[in-house]
Scaffold this motif. Structure first.
Motif, short mmCIF file in Angstrom:
data_model
loop_
_atom_site.label_atom_id
_atom_site.label_comp_id
_atom_site.label_asym_id
_atom_site.label_seq_id
_atom_site.Cartn_x
_atom_site.Cartn_y
_atom_site.Cartn_z
N GLU A 177 24.69 48.66 32.32
CA GLU A 177 24.22 48.54 30.95
C GLU A 177 25.28 49.01 29.96
N ASP A 178 26.09 49.96 30.35
CA ASP A 178 27.16 50.42 29.47
C ASP A 178 28.13 49.28 29.22
N PRO A 179 28.41 48.91 27.98
CA PRO A 179 29.24 47.73 27.72
C PRO A 179 30.68 47.86 28.20
N VAL A 180 31.23 49.06 28.14
CA VAL A 180 32.61 49.24 28.62
C VAL A 180 32.67 49.04 30.12
N LEU A 181 31.78 49.70 30.84
CA LEU A 181 31.77 49.57 32.29
C LEU A 181 31.40 48.14 32.71
N SER A 182 30.53 47.50 31.93
CA SER A 182 30.18 46.12 32.23
C SER A 182 31.40 45.21 32.12
N GLY A 183 32.18 45.38 31.05
CA GLY A 183 33.40 44.59 30.91
C GLY A 183 34.39 44.86 32.03
N TRP A 184 34.48 46.13 32.44
CA TRP A 184 35.36 46.50 33.55
C TRP A 184 34.94 45.77 34.83
N HIS A 185 33.64 45.72 35.09
CA HIS A 185 33.16 45.04 36.29
C HIS A 185 33.38 43.54 36.23
N ALA A 186 33.28 42.94 35.07
CA ALA A 186 33.57 41.51 34.94
C ALA A 186 35.03 41.25 35.26
N ILE A 187 35.92 42.10 34.73
CA ILE A 187 37.34 41.98 35.05
C ILE A 187 37.56 42.15 36.56
N ASN A 188 36.83 43.09 37.16
CA ASN A 188 36.97 43.32 38.59
C ASN A 188 36.59 42.08 39.39
N CYS A 189 35.54 41.39 38.98
CA CYS A 189 35.14 40.16 39.68
C CYS A 189 36.25 39.11 39.59
N ILE A 190 36.87 38.99 38.42
CA ILE A 190 37.96 38.03 38.27
C ILE A 190 39.15 38.44 39.14
N ARG A 191 39.40 39.75 39.20
CA ARG A 191 40.47 40.23 40.06
C ARG A 191 40.20 39.89 41.52
N GLU A 192 38.98 40.11 41.99
CA GLU A 192 38.66 39.81 43.38
C GLU A 192 38.69 38.31 43.64
N TRP A 193 38.34 37.50 42.65
CA TRP A 193 38.41 36.04 42.80
C TRP A 193 39.87 35.62 43.01
N ARG A 194 40.76 36.22 42.24
CA ARG A 194 42.19 35.95 42.45
C ARG A 194 42.63 36.44 43.82
N GLY A 195 42.18 37.63 44.21
CA GLY A 195 42.55 38.17 45.51
C GLY A 195 42.07 37.30 46.66
N ASP A 196 40.85 36.83 46.58
CA ASP A 196 40.34 35.92 47.62
C ASP A 196 41.18 34.66 47.70
N THR A 197 41.57 34.14 46.54
CA THR A 197 42.41 32.94 46.51
C THR A 197 43.76 33.22 47.17
N HIS A 198 44.33 34.37 46.84
CA HIS A 198 45.62 34.75 47.42
C HIS A 198 45.54 34.83 48.94
N TRP A 199 44.48 35.47 49.45
CA TRP A 199 44.40 35.63 50.90
C TRP A 199 44.10 34.31 51.60
N ALA A 200 43.46 33.37 50.92
CA ALA A 200 43.30 32.04 51.49
C ALA A 200 44.66 31.37 51.66
N LEU A 201 45.55 31.58 50.70
CA LEU A 201 46.90 31.02 50.81
C LEU A 201 47.69 31.69 51.92
N VAL A 202 47.52 33.01 52.05
CA VAL A 202 48.18 33.73 53.14
C VAL A 202 47.72 33.18 54.49
#
Length: 292
Positions: free
Chosen positions: A145-170
């Motif tokens: 519910e905290d907007p700062v932490l919520s934004g942080w978690h959204a960024i984290n999801c995007i980071r993990e999406w990139r990470g999953d993509t990277h490991w698929a290439l590996v």
């Protein structure tokens, strides 16, 4: 914008995305909280990051983490069970440390995270999840519910999406986690064995990785060949190319504005990593000098 423009923008903001999230891995506030739950040192990071996928068991987390020591991941699972805590407890402890640490060390990041968070969640919800298992697992977690932490978690999801993509290439390149880590270390021009050792690989693991890379012509006498370095560069370039979608969904102007807002406080967070872990840590946030 041209395709190259989008790739350049993806590459630019990836540094801030990584830094916005990665500093917490070595933050003393986070380490103290997870140690209080019975998870020493980096095991708290492993349990917190792996919490969304933890119901699938350690083998799933090992597969998704790529180059992190399987033994360390299994140890984290064992300790969570042994100490009577839960992965949700570790997740919550990490979140407390995120809120506290951002306020203390990069307060200027709080406004852009809060302001952009809703739009970033729209992006996260629109991203394809096929093959992005760790990111998809994050979607089951409650959104703060905290907007700062919520934004942080959204960024984290995007980071993990990139990470999953990277490991698929590996994986598509036929590399194991240890081989990828050894090759990455060489591409970074770090001292021998630093990166795989930091991720829990043993000397025997590293030696076996060098041997298998040599059998493919990617290494010779404990050094990466030009072919090995070229493969690692290709993986990096393809990662940037295949992770433009979040920023296309957000929009060019919005992405540029977010990059400009995140970069100064992220430099402060990266300096924090220098203090809490060391200057080699979080290599995805570091500006890599050109190879001679």
């Amino acid at each position: 914008m041209t395709d190259d423009d989008w790739v350049g923008l993806s590459r630019r903001i990836a540094r801030s995305v990584q830094t916005t999230i990665g500093w917490i891995f070595w933050d003393p506030g986070a380490v103290a909280r997870t140690e209080a739950l019975g998870l020493p040192g980096p095991l708290g990071y492993i349990a917190a990051r792996g919490a969304p996928l933890a119901p699938a068991g350690p083998d799933a987390v090992i597969a998704s983490f790529g180059s992190i020591s399987p033994a360390a991941i299994r140890w984290a699972f064992d300790l969570v069970a042994e100490k009577g805590t839960t992965f949700e407890d570790v997740w919550a402890a990490r979140d407390e440390a995120v809120g506290e640490g951002l306020a203390a060390h990069a307060p200027e990041i709080r406004a852009p995270l809060a302001d952009t968070g809703p739009a970033l969640w729209d992006v996260v919800d629109a991203l394809p999840t096929v093959g992005r298992v760790l990111m998809a697992a994050h979607l089951r977690m409650p959104r703060p519910e905290d907007p700062v932490l919520s934004g942080w978690h959204a960024i984290n999801c995007i980071r993990e999406w990139r990470g999953d993509t990277h490991w698929a290439l590996v994986a598509a390149a036929g590399l194991s986690g240890q081989e990828a880590s050894v090759l990455h270390n060489a591409w970074l021009d770090y001292e021998d064995g630093w990166l795989p050792t930091s991720r829990g690989s043993t000397p025997d693991d590293i030696a076996a990785a060098w041997a298998s890379l040599a059998a493919r012509g990617l290494a010779n006498d404990g050094r990466a060949t030009e072919a090995g370095l070229a493969l690692r560069q290709e993986i990096e370039d393809d990662t940037d190319r295949l992770t433009v979608l979040p920023w296309q969904l957000l929009g060019r102007a919005e992405t540029v504005a977010l990059a400009e807002a995140l970069e100064p406080p992220c430099e402060a967070l990266l300096r924090r990593v220098d203090v809490t872990a060391g200057p080699n840590y979080q290599p995805a946030s570091r500006i890599r000098p050109p190879r001679p």
